[in-house]
Scaffold this active site. Sequence first.
Site, PDB file in Angstrom:
ATOM      1  N   LYS A  96      30.268  38.012  27.237  1.00 22.42           N
ATOM      2  CA  LYS A  96      31.402  38.915  27.027  1.00 22.42           C
ATOM      3  C   LYS A  96      30.853  40.227  26.505  1.00 22.42           C
ATOM      4  CE  LYS A  96      35.943  38.339  27.373  1.00 22.42           C
ATOM      5  NZ  LYS A  96      36.647  37.486  28.333  1.00 22.42           N
ATOM      6  N   GLY A 196      55.644  36.223  28.354  1.00 18.84           N
ATOM      7  CA  GLY A 196      54.797  37.266  28.949  1.00 18.84           C
ATOM      8  C   GLY A 196      54.780  37.160  30.458  1.00 18.84           C
ATOM      9  N   VAL A 197      55.519  38.068  31.125  1.00 18.84           N
ATOM     10  CA  VAL A 197      55.515  38.067  32.592  1.00 18.84           C
ATOM     11  C   VAL A 197      54.788  39.314  33.100  1.00 18.84           C
ATOM     12  CG1 VAL A 197      57.336  36.476  33.262  1.00 18.84           C
ATOM     13  CG2 VAL A 197      57.956  38.759  32.450  1.00 18.84           C
ATOM     14  N   GLY A 198      53.531  39.424  32.645  1.00 13.33           N
ATOM     15  CA  GLY A 198      52.648  40.471  33.144  1.00 13.33           C
ATOM     16  C   GLY A 198      52.039  40.000  34.457  1.00 13.33           C
ATOM     17  N   VAL A 200      49.822  37.684  35.296  1.00 13.79           N
ATOM     18  CA  VAL A 200      49.760  36.235  35.555  1.00 13.79           C
ATOM     19  C   VAL A 200      51.155  35.616  35.509  1.00 13.79           C
ATOM     20  CG1 VAL A 200      48.798  34.023  34.811  1.00 13.79           C
ATOM     21  CG2 VAL A 200      47.423  36.093  34.590  1.00 13.79           C
ATOM     22  N   TYR A 202      53.988  36.776  36.083  1.00 17.25           N
ATOM     23  CA  TYR A 202      54.801  37.168  37.250  1.00 17.25           C
ATOM     24  C   TYR A 202      54.586  36.182  38.411  1.00 17.25           C
ATOM     25  CZ  TYR A 202      56.139  40.213  41.216  1.00 17.25           C
ATOM     26  OH  TYR A 202      56.684  40.737  42.356  1.00 17.25           O
TER      27      TYR A 202
HETATM   28  P1  NAD Z   1      49.187  41.480  31.228  1.00 17.83           P
HETATM   29  O1  NAD Z   1      48.805  42.494  30.207  1.00 17.83           O
HETATM   30  O2  NAD Z   1      49.382  41.904  32.641  1.00 17.83           O
HETATM   31  O3  NAD Z   1      50.522  40.710  30.773  1.00 17.83           O
HETATM   32  C1  NAD Z   1      50.796  40.366  29.460  1.00 17.83           C
HETATM   33  C2  NAD Z   1      52.311  40.520  29.286  1.00 17.83           C
HETATM   34  O4  NAD Z   1      52.656  40.054  28.004  1.00 17.83           O
HETATM   35  C3  NAD Z   1      52.774  41.975  29.389  1.00 17.83           C
HETATM   36  O5  NAD Z   1      53.825  42.086  30.310  1.00 17.83           O
HETATM   37  C4  NAD Z   1      53.233  42.299  27.969  1.00 17.83           C
HETATM   38  O6  NAD Z   1      54.307  43.223  27.928  1.00 17.83           O
HETATM   39  C5  NAD Z   1      53.656  40.930  27.479  1.00 17.83           C
HETATM   40  N1  NAD Z   1      53.709  40.778  26.032  1.00 17.83           N
HETATM   41  C6  NAD Z   1      52.948  41.352  25.073  1.00 17.83           C
HETATM   42  N2  NAD Z   1      53.327  40.942  23.867  1.00 17.83           N
HETATM   43  C7  NAD Z   1      54.351  40.072  24.059  1.00 17.83           C
HETATM   44  C8  NAD Z   1      55.158  39.309  23.186  1.00 17.83           C
HETATM   45  N3  NAD Z   1      54.991  39.345  21.868  1.00 17.83           N
HETATM   46  N4  NAD Z   1      56.110  38.507  23.729  1.00 17.83           N
HETATM   47  C9  NAD Z   1      56.295  38.461  25.065  1.00 17.83           C
HETATM   48  N5  NAD Z   1      55.565  39.173  25.929  1.00 17.83           N
HETATM   49  C10 NAD Z   1      54.605  39.959  25.443  1.00 17.83           C
HETATM   50  O7  NAD Z   1      48.071  40.342  31.126  1.00 17.83           O
HETATM   51  P2  NAD Z   1      47.755  39.198  32.183  1.00 17.83           P
HETATM   52  O8  NAD Z   1      46.633  39.632  33.047  1.00 17.83           O
HETATM   53  O9  NAD Z   1      49.004  38.691  32.772  1.00 17.83           O
HETATM   54  O10 NAD Z   1      47.134  38.091  31.222  1.00 17.83           O
HETATM   55  C11 NAD Z   1      47.951  37.344  30.345  1.00 17.83           C
HETATM   56  C12 NAD Z   1      47.052  36.515  29.435  1.00 17.83           C
HETATM   57  O11 NAD Z   1      46.244  35.647  30.242  1.00 17.83           O
HETATM   58  C13 NAD Z   1      46.083  37.327  28.589  1.00 17.83           C
HETATM   59  O12 NAD Z   1      45.888  36.655  27.374  1.00 17.83           O
HETATM   60  C14 NAD Z   1      44.796  37.281  29.399  1.00 17.83           C
HETATM   61  O13 NAD Z   1      43.656  37.427  28.576  1.00 17.83           O
HETATM   62  C15 NAD Z   1      44.857  35.883  29.976  1.00 17.83           C
HETATM   63  N6  NAD Z   1      44.110  35.733  31.235  1.00 17.83           N
HETATM   64  C16 NAD Z   1      44.409  36.504  32.296  1.00 17.83           C
HETATM   65  C17 NAD Z   1      43.685  36.329  33.492  1.00 17.83           C
HETATM   66  C18 NAD Z   1      44.001  37.164  34.697  1.00 17.83           C
HETATM   67  O14 NAD Z   1      43.534  36.797  35.789  1.00 17.83           O
HETATM   68  N7  NAD Z   1      44.763  38.205  34.597  1.00 17.83           N
HETATM   69  C19 NAD Z   1      42.669  35.373  33.553  1.00 17.83           C
HETATM   70  C20 NAD Z   1      42.409  34.568  32.446  1.00 17.83           C
HETATM   71  C21 NAD Z   1      43.138  34.761  31.280  1.00 17.83           C
END
Ligand code: NAD
Length: 370
Positions: A96, A196-198, A200, A202
């Site tokens: 990392k 959290g519907v970011g 992943v 979504y």
């Molecule tokens: P992202 O930033 O796209 O989505 C995170 C979402 O969480 C955002 O929409 C944000 O507004 C929301 N959020 C923040 N604080 C919140 C709260 N208190 N309550 C509710 N929602 C809240 O991130 P992502 O890429 O979707 O990743 C999500 C998690 O999964 C992270 O912890 C990331 O490290 C982990 N992860 C992601 C991937 C990947 O492929 N993207 C892979 C492994 C792990």
Amino acid sequence: MKIIEQTISNYIFSNYSNDSIHFSQKGHEQVVYFQDEATGLQAIVGIHDTTLGPAVGGLRFFEYQDERDALKDVLRLSRGMTYKASIAGLNCGGGKAVIMKKKGMKLTEALLRKYGTFIERLGGHYITAPDYNTTMEHMVEIAKSTRHVIGLPVASGGSGDPSENTAYGVYMAMKATAKKTFGRDCLTGKKIGIAGVGKVGYFLAQLLCKEEAIVYVADICAKRLQAITEVCKVEVVAAERLCSRPLDIYAPCALGATLNSATIPMLNCAIVVGAANNQLADQDRDGKLLLKRGIIYTPDFLANAGGLINAVTELEPRSKDLVKKRTEQLYTICLDVLDKAAKTARPTQEIAQEMAIARIQSIKNAQLGQ
Ligand code: NAD
């Protein structure tokens, strides 16, 4: 221009001589600090273990309290990557990197190129990738000065955004955990809350709606909520209320450390499985708290391994079909972890870590025997 590169032990011990960070305890192979005064770059790279292959892991851009904080993050996260790669059966180790953000600091082309120069010097022992606050586009800049970068956009010959495959892996882990808990892996009619519907969350919500689960979503960003309600039938719940709502499955897909001594007593679900990294605020304490409450927790580094499975195709080219198959194998691995945990009445993340370490140790032993 002055460039400073030194092993972290010299650096950190001269700055924190009374500190309690002990490098030898967690088995890190190499930890390096990089600094470039011209661009303001200050970065730490942690290489935890390379027994299975080069250390792969994301680059985080974050405003840490101080360097000690950044170092602790690198040590913790790089170790987690070792476990993730190992348990998912991948041929890479754990690493990392963090760039320490200062007020107003931007990831400029000059800074990212300099970061790439430093990564190149590590000779491929660490391969960098996108993570918190870094994107595929940043990787394109980094690739101008190093070959050791993955997570590039498809247009640049990369594997693209891993989020959809991460969601697919979480879905597989969810089905396996449902099978173990409810006797069937069908999620139809199950009440599932996604925090959290970011990127992943979504995709995960869509997979669950397709299977006719009853999906509740929470997010602090109105745009994210709007995006998901436009593509599938979900119920929006206030972010602070989701974890205490009666659910079959709670899926943390936002930030880390949301499972802690304050939230675990509030949970009203049978299963926790989600994408967020480092869901347990305290690995030992919170794993035991969940066990005590009878809540089945599927370890985050196993459930979210789909993203890494997707990204490493840039190192070992594989077809989309093979990526899917490998991601589906997370189902069987989850069942194995949950079975072992149930038989021994121990926290699941302890079992998963032991399985990850056992794979690495068996390779080390074979190498010693050669
Ligand atoms: P992202 O930033 O796209 O989505 C995170 C979402 O969480 C955002 O929409 C944000 O507004 C929301 N959020 C923040 N604080 C919140 C709260 N208190 N309550 C509710 N929602 C809240 O991130 P992502 O890429 O979707 O990743 C999500 C998690 O999964 C992270 O912890 C990331 O490290 C982990 N992860 C992601 C991937 C990947 O492929 N993207 C892979 C492994 C792990």
